[in-house]
Motif scaffolding. Structure first.
Motif, PDB file in Angstrom:
ATOM      1  N   HIS A 197       0.824  -1.213   0.000  1.00 26.83           N
ATOM      2  CA  HIS A 197       0.000   0.000   0.000  1.00 26.83           C
ATOM      3  C   HIS A 197       0.860   1.267   0.000  1.00 26.83           C
ATOM      4  O   HIS A 197       0.372   2.362   0.261  1.00 26.83           O
ATOM      5  N   GLN A 198       2.126   1.115  -0.274  1.00 26.34           N
ATOM      6  CA  GLN A 198       3.104   2.203  -0.333  1.00 26.34           C
ATOM      7  C   GLN A 198       3.236   2.926   1.019  1.00 26.34           C
ATOM      8  O   GLN A 198       3.412   4.149   1.074  1.00 26.34           O
ATOM      9  N   ILE A 199       3.129   2.170   2.085  1.00 29.97           N
ATOM     10  CA  ILE A 199       3.347   2.701   3.437  1.00 29.97           C
ATOM     11  C   ILE A 199       4.722   2.234   3.908  1.00 29.97           C
ATOM     12  O   ILE A 199       5.032   1.041   3.868  1.00 29.97           O
ATOM     13  N   VAL A 200       5.548   3.184   4.379  1.00 27.46           N
ATOM     14  CA  VAL A 200       6.933   2.898   4.733  1.00 27.46           C
ATOM     15  C   VAL A 200       7.074   2.712   6.251  1.00 27.46           C
ATOM     16  O   VAL A 200       6.568   3.519   7.037  1.00 27.46           O
ATOM     17  N   SER A 201       7.770   1.651   6.625  1.00 27.77           N
ATOM     18  CA  SER A 201       8.098   1.433   8.040  1.00 27.77           C
ATOM     19  C   SER A 201       9.379   2.207   8.345  1.00 27.77           C
ATOM     20  O   SER A 201      10.473   1.834   7.897  1.00 27.77           O
ATOM     21  N   LYS A 202       9.257   3.267   9.102  1.00 30.73           N
ATOM     22  CA  LYS A 202      10.407   4.125   9.386  1.00 30.73           C
ATOM     23  C   LYS A 202      11.484   3.406  10.201  1.00 30.73           C
ATOM     24  O   LYS A 202      12.671   3.695  10.070  1.00 30.73           O
ATOM     25  N   SER A 203      11.041   2.459  11.017  1.00 33.07           N
ATOM     26  CA  SER A 203      12.015   1.786  11.893  1.00 33.07           C
ATOM     27  C   SER A 203      12.941   0.860  11.124  1.00 33.07           C
ATOM     28  O   SER A 203      14.096   0.657  11.524  1.00 33.07           O
ATOM     29  N   SER A 204      12.463   0.269  10.048  1.00 27.03           N
ATOM     30  CA  SER A 204      13.293  -0.694   9.316  1.00 27.03           C
ATOM     31  C   SER A 204      13.863  -0.124   8.009  1.00 27.03           C
ATOM     32  O   SER A 204      14.758  -0.725   7.418  1.00 27.03           O
ATOM     33  N   CYS A 205      13.349   1.009   7.549  1.00 25.86           N
ATOM     34  CA  CYS A 205      13.832   1.586   6.287  1.00 25.86           C
ATOM     35  C   CYS A 205      15.300   2.000   6.409  1.00 25.86           C
ATOM     36  O   CYS A 205      15.699   2.697   7.349  1.00 25.86           O
ATOM     37  N   THR A 206      16.114   1.568   5.463  1.00 24.05           N
ATOM     38  CA  THR A 206      17.551   1.865   5.490  1.00 24.05           C
ATOM     39  C   THR A 206      17.927   3.013   4.555  1.00 24.05           C
ATOM     40  O   THR A 206      19.123   3.309   4.402  1.00 24.05           O
ATOM     41  N   LEU A 207      16.924   3.620   3.932  1.00 20.02           N
ATOM     42  CA  LEU A 207      17.161   4.711   2.983  1.00 20.02           C
ATOM     43  C   LEU A 207      18.149   4.297   1.870  1.00 20.02           C
ATOM     44  O   LEU A 207      19.047   5.046   1.487  1.00 20.02           O
ATOM     45  N   CYS A 208      17.958   3.083   1.357  1.00 13.53           N
ATOM     46  CA  CYS A 208      18.787   2.631   0.236  1.00 13.53           C
ATOM     47  C   CYS A 208      18.378   3.319  -1.068  1.00 13.53           C
ATOM     48  O   CYS A 208      19.111   3.284  -2.056  1.00 13.53           O
ATOM     49  N   LEU A 209      17.162   3.901  -1.077  1.00 17.32           N
ATOM     50  CA  LEU A 209      16.609   4.648  -2.211  1.00 17.32           C
ATOM     51  C   LEU A 209      16.307   3.771  -3.421  1.00 17.32           C
ATOM     52  O   LEU A 209      16.130   4.274  -4.532  1.00 17.32           O
ATOM     53  N   ASN A 210      16.252   2.459  -3.199  1.00 13.36           N
ATOM     54  CA  ASN A 210      15.897   1.558  -4.297  1.00 13.36           C
ATOM     55  C   ASN A 210      14.486   1.839  -4.803  1.00 13.36           C
ATOM     56  O   ASN A 210      14.214   1.776  -6.001  1.00 13.36           O
ATOM     57  N   CYS A 211      13.591   2.146  -3.893  1.00 12.08           N
ATOM     58  CA  CYS A 211      12.214   2.468  -4.263  1.00 12.08           C
ATOM     59  C   CYS A 211      12.159   3.727  -5.120  1.00 12.08           C
ATOM     60  O   CYS A 211      11.428   3.810  -6.112  1.00 12.08           O
ATOM     61  N   MET A 212      12.949   4.691  -4.728  1.00 11.86           N
ATOM     62  CA  MET A 212      12.978   5.967  -5.439  1.00 11.86           C
ATOM     63  C   MET A 212      13.512   5.797  -6.866  1.00 11.86           C
ATOM     64  O   MET A 212      13.005   6.399  -7.816  1.00 11.86           O
TER      65      MET A 212
END
Length: 468
Positions: A197-212
């Motif tokens: 649903h395109q909801i991001v879990s802030k606690s586990s997101c590593t900001l790899c920017l693959n999604c971007m």
């Protein structure tokens, strides 16, 4: 051809109305050209051609009056008067309009078949739950393919992104930077921080920017070390076009590198590297998904050049169905057609012009389709200006503009163009017929009806999904 039945009353109305003088009066009956085509085959100048109605027409600009058509006519129906050839039937149908006893040979044969079926049904009434002979003999042409249920489709473009050959094209009327819910970001997230649903879990997101990086609509950004997805809760408008799996490209592929194997397209890019001409197949693709591949090339060691390969054809892998599991819009489908058109048909003849299989013959107000030749490519339907032919694809070719002019030196003043035009775009001025450019839609009905080939005609189509 057009037939004279035994009920001919000898009024000669058909003879008076025939623009090519193709009907004679013999022993109290009207007899006409057989449309056998012998005149066409024996013309040394190529001045006789078969038109969209299945009749034959003399191109007076090419005819030199040599008389070979007249000498070879098996029924002595052709005459030459003042250098003009008469006596060849163009199957315009005017004779049947003024006389109810003259019938189109095609309609006559069809009515005989229906009468035989009716007689069989009367003498042999069908049992309960058993289809009658008439129902069971209804002929259809069918085609299987992977298609889209447009009622379910949300135009996310996910199927297009995963299609291995690029056979699916999606046009979305949405501004740049808006999430299309294609879920590619969720697919590429390495640790599941982005859900479906395109909801991001802030606690586990590593900001790899693959999604971007993977977002096809540039709808993902970063603000204060957090992933932001720009979403607007609305159903977008647009179109989705995918390969019909009709096999027309395989039929026209000159180097046989593209084949139809058991109803599925198969491509070998290394086949016949000396002849890499795919232009005919690409040009003929009814919905223009077929194209040269911009990413893959085959290296020819002999000529030391890179040879282009093909893309945009469906290989029936079913990947689009798998990735559309959340929505269920992509499905395996079977399309069918019985060759019938609606009453909206204006006899423009475009369908006969674009049919690569030669399966369509034009009639006044309708067409006949040879279902043994038809491959259901829908080229006729996507070009039909009045949507009289059914189609399954959202693709459409519309008439953009054109040029239409009557050469008065060739015009026979029969008035067929005036009678045929559904838009009242042919005016009669001082005995001459001229085109009213303000009303003309460039459908071509007048050109197809003209027995003298007096029209100078051009038309241009526009692609309904240009730019994608």
């Amino acid at each position: 051809m057009f037939l004279t039945t035994n009920t001919c009353e000898g009024k000669r109305d058909c003879i008076k109305q025939c623009p090519t003088k193709a009907i004679r009066f013999i022993n109290g009956k009207a007899f006409s050209c057989l449309t056998c085509g012998i005149c066409y085959k024996n013309c040394p100048n190529g001045a006789i051609f078969e038109n969209s109605y299945g009749g034959y027409v003399v191109d007076r600009a090419k005819c030199n009056g040599c008389g070979m058509c007249m000498y070879n006519c098996p029924t002595n129906n052709i005459t030459i008067e003042d250098g003009i050839v008469y006596g060849i039937c163009s199957r315009c149908g005017v004779c049947s309009e003024v006389c109810a006893n003259r019938v189109d040979g095609w309609e006559f044969e069809k009515s005989k078949q229906l009468n035989l079926i009716r007689a069989f049904d009367i003498l042999n009434p069908p049992l309960d739950n058993v289809p009658s002979k008439k129902e069971s003999e209804t002929k259809l042409v069918t085609r299987t393919c992977f298609g889209t249920d447009t009622e379910k489709c949300i135009l996310c473009g996910r199927c297009s992104q995963y299609c291995p050959t690029g056979a699916i094209r999606v046009k979305i009327d949405r501004d740049e930077g808006i999430c299309s819910e294609c879920r590619l970001c969720s697919d590429v997230c390495p640790n599941g921080s982005m859900n479906k649903h395109q909801i991001v879990s802030k606690s586990s997101c590593t900001l790899c920017l693959n999604c971007m990086k993977s977002c096809p609509n540039n709808a993902i950004s970063v603000e204060d070390f957090e992933i932001i997805v720009n979403k607007i809760n609305q159903k977008p408008a647009g179109k989705i076009i995918s390969c019909l799996n009709c096999g027309l490209c395989a039929d026209l592929c000159e180097n046989e590198s593209l084949k139809n194997v058991d109803g599925k397209l198969r491509y070998d890019p290394t086949s016949d590297t000396e002849n890499r001409n795919h232009e005919k197949a690409i040009e003929a693709c009814p919905i223009h998904t077929l194209r040269e591949d911009d990413e893959m090339f085959i290296y020819d060691e002999f000529d030391e050049v890179e040879l282009s390969t093909l893309a945009g054809f469906c290989v029936s892998c079913g990947k689009c169905v798998q990735v559309c599991d959340e929505v269920g819009a992509r499905q395996f489908m079977t399309a069918s057609w019985d060759g019938k058109v609606t009453d909206d048909c204006i006899s423009c003849g475009i369908c006969t012009e674009v049919c690569q299989e030669g399966a369509i013959t034009l009639h006044r107000g309708s067409i006949s389709v040879d279902l043994d030749k038809c491959i259901l490519c829908e080229n006729c339907a996507v070009h039909c200006p009045v949507d009289a032919i059914p189609k399954t694809t959202m693709y459409k070719n519309e008439i953009k503009d054109g040029f239409n002019f009557i050469e008065q030196k060739l015009c026979m003043h029969c008035g067929l163009c005036h009678k045929t035009c559904s838009y009242d775009a042919i005016d009669e001025i001082d005995g001459n017929f001229v085109v009213n450019e303000e009303k003309c839609t460039y459908c071509g009905a007048c050109k197809n009806a003209c027995p003298a080939r007096a029209f100078l005609f051009e038309r241009n189509f526009k692609d309904s999904i240009e730019g994608i």
